[in-house]
Structure formats: structure tokens, C-alpha cells
Design a protein around this motif. Sequence first.
Motif, mmCIF file in Angstrom:
data_model
loop_
_atom_site.group_PDB
_atom_site.id
_atom_site.type_symbol
_atom_site.label_atom_id
_atom_site.label_comp_id
_atom_site.label_asym_id
_atom_site.label_seq_id
_atom_site.Cartn_x
_atom_site.Cartn_y
_atom_site.Cartn_z
ATOM 1 N N ASP A 1 0.835 -1.192 0.000
ATOM 2 C CA ASP A 1 0.000 0.000 0.000
ATOM 3 C C ASP A 1 0.874 1.247 0.000
ATOM 4 O O ASP A 1 1.980 1.252 0.526
ATOM 5 C CB ASP A 1 -0.917 0.029 1.229
ATOM 6 N N VAL A 2 0.384 2.294 -0.616
ATOM 7 C CA VAL A 2 1.079 3.571 -0.678
ATOM 8 C C VAL A 2 0.167 4.617 -0.053
ATOM 9 O O VAL A 2 -1.035 4.633 -0.325
ATOM 10 C CB VAL A 2 1.405 3.958 -2.136
ATOM 11 N N SER A 3 0.726 5.483 0.807
ATOM 12 C CA SER A 3 -0.068 6.508 1.481
ATOM 13 C C SER A 3 0.469 7.897 1.178
ATOM 14 O O SER A 3 1.674 8.094 1.105
ATOM 15 C CB SER A 3 -0.035 6.291 2.993
ATOM 16 N N PHE A 4 -0.453 8.835 1.005
ATOM 17 C CA PHE A 4 -0.128 10.230 0.754
ATOM 18 C C PHE A 4 -1.000 11.113 1.616
ATOM 19 O O PHE A 4 -2.066 10.702 2.062
ATOM 20 C CB PHE A 4 -0.409 10.608 -0.713
ATOM 21 N N LYS A 5 -0.566 12.341 1.800
ATOM 22 C CA LYS A 5 -1.406 13.384 2.381
ATOM 23 C C LYS A 5 -1.904 14.221 1.217
ATOM 24 O O LYS A 5 -1.139 14.591 0.337
ATOM 25 C CB LYS A 5 -0.622 14.268 3.344
ATOM 26 N N GLY A 6 -3.201 14.500 1.207
ATOM 27 C CA GLY A 6 -3.792 15.319 0.157
ATOM 28 C C GLY A 6 -4.294 16.623 0.741
ATOM 29 O O GLY A 6 -5.238 16.627 1.524
ATOM 30 N N VAL B 1 -8.251 12.705 -8.488
ATOM 31 C CA VAL B 1 -9.008 12.046 -7.424
ATOM 32 C C VAL B 1 -10.199 12.907 -7.026
ATOM 33 O O VAL B 1 -10.043 14.105 -6.748
ATOM 34 C CB VAL B 1 -8.101 11.800 -6.197
ATOM 35 N N LYS B 2 -11.369 12.307 -7.011
ATOM 36 C CA LYS B 2 -12.577 13.018 -6.610
ATOM 37 C C LYS B 2 -12.627 13.135 -5.088
ATOM 38 O O LYS B 2 -12.507 12.145 -4.374
ATOM 39 C CB LYS B 2 -13.821 12.275 -7.093
ATOM 40 N N VAL B 3 -12.800 14.355 -4.612
ATOM 41 C CA VAL B 3 -12.969 14.623 -3.184
ATOM 42 C C VAL B 3 -14.457 14.838 -2.964
ATOM 43 O O VAL B 3 -15.044 15.764 -3.531
ATOM 44 C CB VAL B 3 -12.167 15.872 -2.746
ATOM 45 N N PRO B 4 -15.112 13.990 -2.169
ATOM 46 C CA PRO B 4 -16.555 14.141 -1.986
ATOM 47 C C PRO B 4 -16.912 15.375 -1.158
ATOM 48 O O PRO B 4 -16.138 15.807 -0.296
ATOM 49 C CB PRO B 4 -16.962 12.859 -1.255
ATOM 50 N N ALA B 5 -18.076 15.943 -1.432
ATOM 51 C CA ALA B 5 -18.574 17.065 -0.641
ATOM 52 C C ALA B 5 -18.740 16.622 0.813
ATOM 53 O O ALA B 5 -19.101 15.481 1.092
ATOM 54 C CB ALA B 5 -19.912 17.546 -1.198
ATOM 55 N N GLY B 6 -18.439 17.515 1.738
ATOM 56 C CA GLY B 6 -18.552 17.194 3.159
ATOM 57 C C GLY B 6 -17.361 16.429 3.702
ATOM 58 O O GLY B 6 -17.444 15.836 4.777
ATOM 59 N N SER B 7 -16.230 16.448 2.991
ATOM 60 C CA SER B 7 -15.026 15.753 3.462
ATOM 61 C C SER B 7 -14.499 16.411 4.725
ATOM 62 O O SER B 7 -14.699 17.596 4.963
ATOM 63 C CB SER B 7 -13.940 15.772 2.386
ATOM 64 N N ARG B 8 -13.816 15.616 5.543
ATOM 65 C CA ARG B 8 -13.295 16.104 6.814
ATOM 66 C C ARG B 8 -11.793 15.841 6.911
ATOM 67 O O ARG B 8 -11.271 14.938 6.262
ATOM 68 C CB ARG B 8 -13.998 15.409 7.974
ATOM 69 N N ARG B 9 -11.131 16.625 7.768
ATOM 70 C CA ARG B 9 -9.710 16.448 8.027
ATOM 71 C C ARG B 9 -9.480 15.026 8.537
ATOM 72 O O ARG B 9 -10.184 14.532 9.386
ATOM 73 C CB ARG B 9 -9.236 17.450 9.075
ATOM 74 N N ARG C 1 -9.466 5.950 -0.851
ATOM 75 C CA ARG C 1 -8.737 4.753 -1.284
ATOM 76 C C ARG C 1 -8.881 4.565 -2.788
ATOM 77 O O ARG C 1 -9.989 4.600 -3.319
ATOM 78 C CB ARG C 1 -9.309 3.536 -0.563
ATOM 79 N N LEU C 2 -7.753 4.367 -3.451
ATOM 80 C CA LEU C 2 -7.754 3.991 -4.863
ATOM 81 C C LEU C 2 -7.308 2.539 -4.931
ATOM 82 O O LEU C 2 -6.116 2.225 -4.825
ATOM 83 C CB LEU C 2 -6.814 4.887 -5.670
ATOM 84 N N LYS C 3 -8.262 1.656 -5.084
ATOM 85 C CA LYS C 3 -7.992 0.223 -5.046
ATOM 86 C C LYS C 3 -7.125 -0.194 -6.235
ATOM 87 O O LYS C 3 -7.355 0.194 -7.370
ATOM 88 C CB LYS C 3 -9.312 -0.543 -5.061
ATOM 89 N N GLY C 4 -6.094 -0.988 -5.920
ATOM 90 C CA GLY C 4 -5.232 -1.540 -6.961
ATOM 91 C C GLY C 4 -4.242 -0.556 -7.558
ATOM 92 O O GLY C 4 -3.643 -0.848 -8.585
ATOM 93 N N GLN C 5 -4.029 0.599 -6.936
ATOM 94 C CA GLN C 5 -3.112 1.597 -7.478
ATOM 95 C C GLN C 5 -1.835 1.730 -6.645
ATOM 96 O O GLN C 5 -1.081 2.677 -6.809
ATOM 97 C CB GLN C 5 -3.812 2.954 -7.579
ATOM 98 N N GLY C 6 -1.588 0.779 -5.748
ATOM 99 C CA GLY C 6 -0.366 0.798 -4.935
ATOM 100 C C GLY C 6 0.770 0.077 -5.637
ATOM 101 O O GLY C 6 0.794 -0.041 -6.860
ATOM 102 N N LEU C 7 1.697 -0.430 -4.849
ATOM 103 C CA LEU C 7 2.827 -1.172 -5.392
ATOM 104 C C LEU C 7 2.391 -2.574 -5.813
ATOM 105 O O LEU C 7 1.377 -3.077 -5.333
ATOM 106 C CB LEU C 7 3.932 -1.264 -4.342
ATOM 107 N N THR C 8 3.165 -3.193 -6.678
ATOM 108 C CA THR C 8 2.836 -4.525 -7.182
ATOM 109 C C THR C 8 4.029 -5.448 -6.970
ATOM 110 O O THR C 8 5.174 -5.055 -7.185
ATOM 111 C CB THR C 8 2.507 -4.455 -8.684
ATOM 112 N N ASP C 9 3.726 -6.678 -6.522
ATOM 113 C CA ASP C 9 4.763 -7.706 -6.539
ATOM 114 C C ASP C 9 4.322 -8.741 -7.568
ATOM 115 O O ASP C 9 3.496 -8.461 -8.417
ATOM 116 C CB ASP C 9 5.012 -8.286 -5.139
#
Length: 131
Positions: A47-52, A76-84, A89-97
Motif C-alpha cells: 500500500d502507498v499513502s499520501f497526504k492530500g 481524485v474526486k474529493v466528496p462534498a462534506g469531506s473532513r480532516r 482509497r484507490l484500489k489496486g493503485q499501490g505497489l505490485t509484486d
Amino acid sequence: PFAGQADPFAGFSGANGRVEYSSFNIDDILGDLFGGRTATSPKQNLDVSFKGDITPWMAALGGRIELKSQGKTYSVKVPAGSRRGQTLRLKGQGLTDCSRTGDLFIELTIQNPQKMTPEMKSLYERLAALG
């Protein structure tokens, strides 16, 4: 090492000159020993993590942010009403082995503008008055 003990890894160093310890998952070890869930073990290390960073109005109204990872650009779509602290999650977009692919996680942080115009200040004051 404990106080008074020598470093058992002295002389072994990583590329940066410091000792590097690799992490392990105890579930993998126990799974190997007792026939546990090795085939379905978590793919946390893929998994790969970022701060947006998003603006307060994007958090309230929604919108899109651009993110670059591994040579790809994601819108990346940010939904209305998002919170800090909310995680997208973008499924399947992390690292691959060889057989698995991780996910890409974006933790939202709300950033106020560094420079506020008089009009922006007025709008914030109106919002504060509404409640």
C-alpha cells in the motif's frame, strides 16, 4: 541495545550509514507455522499513502485533486462534506509484486490559504455569522 550493551548490529549499515531494520508481520510467521492465513495475508507493505491538501471550500463542496505517484497522475474526486483525516482509497493503485497489488490511500488535510484577500476574509466572516 539496552544501557551498557554493545550494538549487536555494529558494522552492518544501510545505504544511509544507519542500521536499517526490516519489519515483519507476526501473522505471516504464525501462519507459516500453524497453517494460518498466509495466502490472504494483508498487503500492507504494498500500500502507498499520501497526504492530500485541500481547501476548506473543496472540503465543503467537493472537487478534484491531482496526485502523482509512480510516474502516473491521478485525478481524485474529493466528496462534498469531506473532513480532516478522512482517507480516500484507490484500489489496486499501490505497489505490485509478482501476484498482488496494493492500494493507494490519501489522507485529507484541510489547508487555509496563506494569503487571504479582503473578499475572502469577508466571506469567512459571513460563514461564521451563519453558524
